[in-house]
Design a protein around this motif. Structure first.
Motif, short mmCIF file in Angstrom:
data_model
loop_
_atom_site.label_atom_id
_atom_site.label_comp_id
_atom_site.label_asym_id
_atom_site.label_seq_id
_atom_site.Cartn_x
_atom_site.Cartn_y
_atom_site.Cartn_z
N ALA A 39 -38.23 4.33 -11.40
CA ALA A 39 -36.91 3.89 -11.84
C ALA A 39 -36.82 3.88 -13.36
O ALA A 39 -35.84 4.30 -13.95
N ARG A 40 -37.88 3.40 -13.99
CA ARG A 40 -37.88 3.22 -15.44
C ARG A 40 -37.98 4.57 -16.17
O ARG A 40 -37.24 4.83 -17.11
N LEU A 86 -25.60 10.65 -3.12
CA LEU A 86 -24.96 9.32 -3.24
C LEU A 86 -25.88 8.24 -2.68
O LEU A 86 -26.11 7.21 -3.30
N ARG A 132 -23.90 -3.23 2.77
CA ARG A 132 -22.45 -3.05 2.66
C ARG A 132 -22.09 -1.76 1.91
O ARG A 132 -21.15 -1.06 2.28
N GLU A 133 -22.87 -1.47 0.86
CA GLU A 133 -22.60 -0.23 0.12
C GLU A 133 -22.81 0.98 1.01
O GLU A 133 -22.00 1.91 1.03
N TYR A 181 -31.01 2.53 -7.27
CA TYR A 181 -30.45 1.41 -8.00
C TYR A 181 -30.85 0.08 -7.37
O TYR A 181 -31.29 -0.85 -8.05
N ARG A 182 -30.74 -0.02 -6.05
CA ARG A 182 -31.11 -1.28 -5.40
C ARG A 182 -32.62 -1.50 -5.45
O ARG A 182 -33.09 -2.65 -5.52
N LYS A 221 -26.13 -6.44 -0.01
CA LYS A 221 -25.30 -5.53 -0.83
C LYS A 221 -25.60 -4.08 -0.50
O LYS A 221 -24.69 -3.27 -0.36
N GLU A 265 -34.48 -0.69 -7.96
CA GLU A 265 -34.67 -1.29 -9.29
C GLU A 265 -34.50 -2.80 -9.24
O GLU A 265 -35.27 -3.54 -9.85
N ARG A 322 -29.22 7.85 -4.89
CA ARG A 322 -29.00 7.19 -6.18
C ARG A 322 -28.72 5.71 -5.99
O ARG A 322 -29.17 4.87 -6.77
N ASN A 323 -27.98 5.40 -4.92
CA ASN A 323 -27.71 3.99 -4.66
C ASN A 323 -28.99 3.25 -4.24
O ASN A 323 -29.22 2.10 -4.64
#
Lengths: 212, 212
Positions: B115-116, B164, B196-197, B171-172, B193, B174, B167-168
Motif C-alpha cells: 500500500a505504501r 474498481l 457496503r461499498e 484502500y480498506r 464499510k 490500508e 482499488r477499493n
DNA sequence: CGAGTGAGTGAACATGCGTACACTCAAATA
DNA sequence: TATTTGAGTGTACGCATGTTCACTCACTCG
C-alpha cells in the motif's frame, strides 16, 4: 508602497523567492518524491543558498504543509467551478470526467504531489493530505445529496458513496499526471474509463436507493 | 546434507540471514517508508555489518523487488483460498470482507509495504507493484466473470469492474494496516464499510448488465 | 538623511551515507 | 586430511546532508 504587479518592494521579493522555493520543491518531488528530496537540493533548484531556505520555512515539513495547502486550493477551485457549470447537474458523469481531465492536466504538479505523497513521505504531510481529502469528500457529499436518487439516503451512505467517487477520481487523476504530454489518445481512453466507472457506481446508487 | 528443519549448513544459514535482512527492511519501512531507509540502517537492524548486505542483494532496489515478490505471494494465497471457500460464491461480498480483514491483519507488514510503496519510492519498486496489481486484477476478473450478472460482459468491462474492486480493497486494506492492534470495533467498522461499498459496486454491476 | 532591519551569503561543522578493499575462519569439497 | 570457498568483518574513503554562525548591503522607515 504601491502594490502594483511588478512590485520590487522587500515583501514582494520575499514572496517571489518563497514561491520559487515551492516551485522548485514541486518540480523535484515530481521526479523523486517529496520525502526523498533534501533541503539543499531544493535551495539549489530554487537558485538560493541553503541557509536562505530558513528565512521562508522552518523545516522541510513546513514546506510540505504549504504545498499541500496550495495543491488543495487548486482542487477546491475545481469542485467550485464544477458546481457553477449548469451541465454538471444535467449530466454529472460526462461533466465530471471532462472537468477532471482538463483541470488535472492544467495542474499536473499539484495533483501529482497529492497523489504521490498521500501514502508516503513524512507523517505530517500525509496526515494533512488525508484531512484535506476528508474535507473534499464532505464537500462532494453536499453535491451528491442533491442528486435524484440520493436525497433520501442516510448521511453515512452518502459519505461512503462520495468516498468511492473521490478515491476513483484520485486514481484516474494519477493516470492523467503520468500521461506523456502529446498522447491525447490516452487522454480520451482515461476519460472514457472514468466515465464508465462512474456510471457503474452511479447505477449502484440508483439500485441502492430502490432497495432500501 | 540433510534438509531437516534445524539446518546448520552454509546454505541454510545464508537463507536465514537473507530473511532477517528482508524482515528488518519490512520493519523499518513500516515506520519510514522503504525509499527513506538506508542500506546501513537495514544492515544494523538485521544485526549484520553493512558490507554483508551485498552478499545477499546487489542494491536496495533488488531488496525492494524481493519484498514486492514476497508480499504478493501472500496476496495470491489469499485469493486462492477465497476461491476454494464454498461461501465465496454463496455470498461473495460478506466472504470477501471477512477474508480481506482477516488476512490483511495477519500480514500487516506485507500489505502495508504494498500500500505504501505503490505510489512512491524507487521507480523499479513502484513499477513492480503496479505490474503485480495488474496481474491480481486479471485473476480477479476470471473469478468475476463466473458471477451471475457478469458472464455476458465485454472483457474490458469486467476488467474495469475488477479494477474498481481491487482499488477499493487496497484502500480498506490500508485502513486495516493503520488500525491499532486492540481496536476490534474499528475492525468491524472497516469490514462493514467494505461490505457496503462492495454492495454498491455490485448493484451497479447488475444494473449495468440489464442496461447494456 | 541616517539608523535599523532582514533577505540572502559563504565558510565551517559533525554526521551518516554507499562502496572498495583486504581480512578471517568455519563449512564444504576433494 | 589438506585445500578451497564464501558469508561475514573492520577500516577507510570521499561525498552530501542539516544546521550554526558571523557577514553584507539594499531597502524601509523615523
Amino acid at each position: 508602497m504601491t502594490d502594483s504587479a511588478l512590485e520590487t518592494t522587500r515583501a514582494a521579493q520575499k514572496e517571489r523567492t518563497r514561491q520559487s522555493i515551492m516551485d522548485a520543491a514541486l518540480r523535484l518531488s515530481h521526479e523523486q518524491g517529496f520525502a526523498q528530496i533534501s533541503l539543499r537540493q531544493v535551495a539549489r533548484e530554487a537558485g538560493v543558498v541553503p541557509t536562505a531556505f530558513y528565512r521562508h520555512f522552518e523545516s522541510m515539513d513546513q514546506l510540505g504543509l504549504a504545498l499541500v495547502e496550495q495543491s488543495f486550493s487548486t482542487l477546491r477551485r475545481m469542485i467550485r467551478d464544477a458546481q457553477r457549470d449548469p451541465d454538471t447537474f444535467a449530466n454529472i458523469i460526462d461533466a465530471s470526467a471532462e472537468i477532471l481531465v482538463r483541470v488535472v492536466k492544467q495542474n499536473k504538479e499539484h495533483f501529482g504531489f497529492v497523489a504521490r505523497e498521500r501514502n508516503s513521505g513524512s507523517d505530517v504531510v500525509r496526515l494533512a493530505i488525508h484531512r484535506e481529502l476528508e474535507l473534499f469528500i464532505a464537500e462532494l457529499s453536499v453535491v451528491l445529496v442533491r442528486l435524484p436518487h440520493i436525497g433520501s439516503w442516510s448521511s453515512d451512505d452518502v459519505r461512503l458513496a462520495a468516498g468511492l467517487f473521490v478515491r476513483n477520481m484520485v486514481y484516474r487523476a494519477e493516470q492523467v499526471v503520468a500521461m506523456p504530454d502529446g498522447r491525447t489518445d490516452r487522454e480520451e481512453e482515461i476519460k472514457d474509463k472514468a466515465r464508465r466507472e462512474m456510471r457503474m457506481i452511479v447505477l449502484g446508487f440508483e439500485k441502492w436507493s430502490s432497495d432500501g
